[in-house]
Design an enzyme around this catalytic site. Structure first.
Site: not given
Lengths: 134, 83
Positions: B21-23, B48
């Site tokens: 997922a982010c980042p 994402d």
């Protein structure tokens, strides 16, 4: 960019790591000033200490599990990755260090760049384009 | 670019960041862009939603050309050219 890292909670440490990652992607120079409760994790020998959330600590296991499922590295891995990609300096407040057993540079984990007084943090905030207090 | 044009691009580097997922995808893209030459194209795969917004903005800030994206089953393919 300046981050004032106060919280020792795993959730906020992770958020600080995410902020560092974003800054690293942008090649921003970052200074992290570690204060009170956060400083415990930067003292050698404390790395295996008991984790907790800054709020709703009963959800720690769920939070850790969800972060793992999302492929999120640990907070310290975020810090290390960011340091590989951009200039990240980490300074520990001398009072905070003293609370957790760190009085000189040798007492801290390798990524710590120095011990500072509050004046240096305030000066850094004054001149920063962005400041986060976590 | 149209979907067909994007599909026809010659990809110098593909980054599969669907597991993070982010980042994570942004960091993976940042690392990988250093491995291609100017004018070459990189593809970033991510599931994402936040990354779908981050990558074009990051490309713009860094002076890369964001060429577009294709939505696949549960993930996106994003394309950018290094300048």
């Amino acid at each position: 960019m300046v981050i004032g890292l106060f919280s020792g909670g795993y959730d906020k440490l992770t958020f600080a790591g995410v902020l560092l990652s974003g800054a690293a992607a942008d090649d921003m120079e970052v200074e992290v000033y570690v204060h009170l409760k956060a400083a415990q994790w930067f003292v050698k020998g404390n790395e295996e200490g008991k984790l907790y959330l800054s709020e709703d600590n009963e959800r720690l296991d769920t939070c850790m599990q969800k972060l793992k499922e999302a492929g999120s590295p640990s907070w310290i891995e975020y810090f290390m990755m960011a340091r590989e990609m951009t200039s990240v300096k980490i300074y520990v407040c001398s009072l905070a260090g003293r609370i957790w057993g760190g009085t000189n540079n040798e007492n801290f984990i390798e990524m710590v760049d120095g011990i500072i007084g509050i004046g240096e943090y305030i000066d850094a905030v004054k001149s920063a384009d962005v400041h986060f207090l976590v | 670019m149209t979907k067909e044009e994007l599909k026809a691009l010659e990809i110098a580097k593909s980054v599969d960041a669907r597991g993070t997922a982010c980042p994570g995808p942004l960091l993976a893209a940042k690392k990988a862009i250093g491995e291609i030459e100017e004018g070459e194209i990189m593809e970033v795969l991510s599931a994402d939603e936040g990354t779908k917004r981050d990558i074009p903005k990051w490309a713009e800030k860094k002076g890369y050309d964001y060429l577009g994206d294709i939505e696949e089953n549960g993930y996106f393919k994003m394309y950018l050219r290094k300048n």
